[in-house]
Design a protein around this motif. Sequence first.
Motif, mmCIF file in Angstrom:
data_model
loop_
_atom_site.group_PDB
_atom_site.id
_atom_site.type_symbol
_atom_site.label_atom_id
_atom_site.label_comp_id
_atom_site.label_asym_id
_atom_site.label_seq_id
_atom_site.Cartn_x
_atom_site.Cartn_y
_atom_site.Cartn_z
ATOM 1 N N SER A 34 8.947 -112.238 -101.525
ATOM 2 C CA SER A 34 9.114 -112.485 -102.955
ATOM 3 C C SER A 34 10.409 -113.240 -103.241
ATOM 4 O O SER A 34 10.441 -114.163 -104.063
ATOM 5 C CB SER A 34 9.111 -111.165 -103.730
ATOM 6 N N LEU A 255 -1.946 -113.252 -104.462
ATOM 7 C CA LEU A 255 -1.249 -113.115 -105.744
ATOM 8 C C LEU A 255 -0.938 -114.450 -106.403
ATOM 9 O O LEU A 255 -0.830 -114.528 -107.621
ATOM 10 C CB LEU A 255 0.061 -112.336 -105.549
ATOM 11 N N VAL A 259 3.274 -115.286 -109.230
ATOM 12 C CA VAL A 259 3.303 -113.820 -109.308
ATOM 13 C C VAL A 259 4.144 -113.247 -108.172
ATOM 14 O O VAL A 259 4.933 -112.320 -108.375
ATOM 15 C CB VAL A 259 1.872 -113.247 -109.254
ATOM 16 N N SER A 262 7.894 -113.501 -108.904
ATOM 17 C CA SER A 262 8.407 -112.643 -109.980
ATOM 18 C C SER A 262 8.237 -111.156 -109.708
ATOM 19 O O SER A 262 8.789 -110.320 -110.434
ATOM 20 C CB SER A 262 7.714 -112.996 -111.304
ATOM 21 N N SER A 263 7.485 -110.800 -108.669
ATOM 22 C CA SER A 263 7.173 -109.396 -108.406
ATOM 23 C C SER A 263 8.299 -108.688 -107.659
ATOM 24 O O SER A 263 8.925 -109.250 -106.777
ATOM 25 C CB SER A 263 5.878 -109.296 -107.587
ATOM 26 N N LYS A 264 8.548 -107.439 -108.043
ATOM 27 C CA LYS A 264 9.523 -106.614 -107.329
ATOM 28 C C LYS A 264 8.856 -105.766 -106.252
ATOM 29 O O LYS A 264 9.528 -105.159 -105.423
ATOM 30 C CB LYS A 264 10.271 -105.704 -108.315
ATOM 31 N N ALA A 266 5.559 -106.880 -104.504
ATOM 32 C CA ALA A 266 4.369 -107.714 -104.309
ATOM 33 C C ALA A 266 3.322 -107.059 -103.394
ATOM 34 O O ALA A 266 2.136 -107.066 -103.729
ATOM 35 C CB ALA A 266 4.777 -109.082 -103.766
ATOM 36 N N GLU A 269 1.406 -104.515 -105.344
ATOM 37 C CA GLU A 269 0.479 -105.133 -106.294
ATOM 38 C C GLU A 269 -0.781 -105.626 -105.590
ATOM 39 O O GLU A 269 -1.900 -105.457 -106.083
ATOM 40 C CB GLU A 269 1.162 -106.297 -107.016
#
Length: 447
Positions: A34, A255, A259, A262-264, A266, A269
């Motif tokens: 990320s 993703l 996405v 920006s994901s903490k 990933a 998710e």
Amino acid sequence: MTKGVVPQQLLSPTGAIAIIVGIVIGAGIFKTPSMVAGITGDVGWALTIWIAGSLISIMGALCYAELATAFPHAGGDYHFLTRAYGKNVSFLYGWAKAMVINTGSIALLAFVFGDYMTKVLPIGANSTIYWAALIVVVLTLINLIGIHTSAGIQSFLTILEVCGLLAIIVAGFGIFTAPLPIVENPPLFSSNPQLGMLGLGMVFVLLTFGGWNESAYISAELKGTSKTVVTVIVASLAVITVIYLLVNLALINGLGLKVLASSKAAPAELLGLAFGPLGENLLALFVAIAALTSINATMIVGARANYAMGEDWQGLRKMSRWESSRGSPSIAHLVQGLISLALVGFGALQSDGFEAMVEFTAPVFWIFLFLVGLSLFILRFKDPSVRPFKVPLYPITPLIFCASCGYLAYSSIMYAHSKGAVAISAYVMMAGLVALMYLRLKKSTNN
């Protein structure tokens, strides 16, 4: 317990690969993709940085392979520094490894383990600290049993760890899962990141590849010929590179770059999209296993640095006791475990134990790794003995490796300075100088 017993070749190539893979593949691979995606903003540049990081790591590994085959010893790079610079420099390195590098890494990973195990099974208000301290004690006891037990557990943990990463890969490519939403990524190399940003991305990638250098500590215990060390090191880096690239491709495919950047969390998710809430919960367990794998592997190699110091210094002689039946330096393991527990306690007093460990371990680590890279040139000149293996494209390969270590040393010092933590590393090394003078004085008095 027999004094004077030396390490024997009890470690199989498979066990050695499991140790190296276990050290390198830690919690970083769950966070770094990320960060690199956000820094580069481009799929092509992101993958290029990962490939470049792999190549630099392989260059360093080849340098270590030459040193390890020419001078196999349980002391690993501590032994290389002794031969290249003398006992004073190697003592300071051994001191740094014992006080901050290996023990700091163990404490850092113990906090990661504690954070994620708390999500699975909390044990009170200070659950993270309790889990961190508990795992240090348990794994120290396992390593005291012997190399067969610790290497066997390492192989098992590495398999579980790789299975967790395979779950991410399976989810990202929609294999055996419900169809994922279709994502569109910009064309490769459609943006032009600043050189400084690409350099920052490389710092994180190389940190995620960090740990392969510990392979030198098992060179004297590895079954087979001297060239087996080369095979083990290269095979380990090849496995790690393939896994890292597949994980990144899976996250990008599943993703999308935007996405992912920006994901903490990933991977969580992605597993949530593919497998539902169960997937997100499983990720916490996978990260905990990754941390556990790295802690155990770091303990195996770290104790061998303490053993080498005990061999060289009369005042530390007890750490050189090697139990041949167990293939383990028991006193060295106990010393390592106690210091690691102390650092867990220190980290517990900070606002972020994980961050505190990074701040004062990274600068010292990369400075000494730079010195190890230079030792290849020095030892070719000082000790031009027969080399079972020579690093390809000498001197270009070691020069690139040294330049990379120098850059990471500078970057980590600047990072620690921004956090006001450089003084801690300086105090640790000053204490090492005092200990060195004491041991020198004690030796001259005894003589």
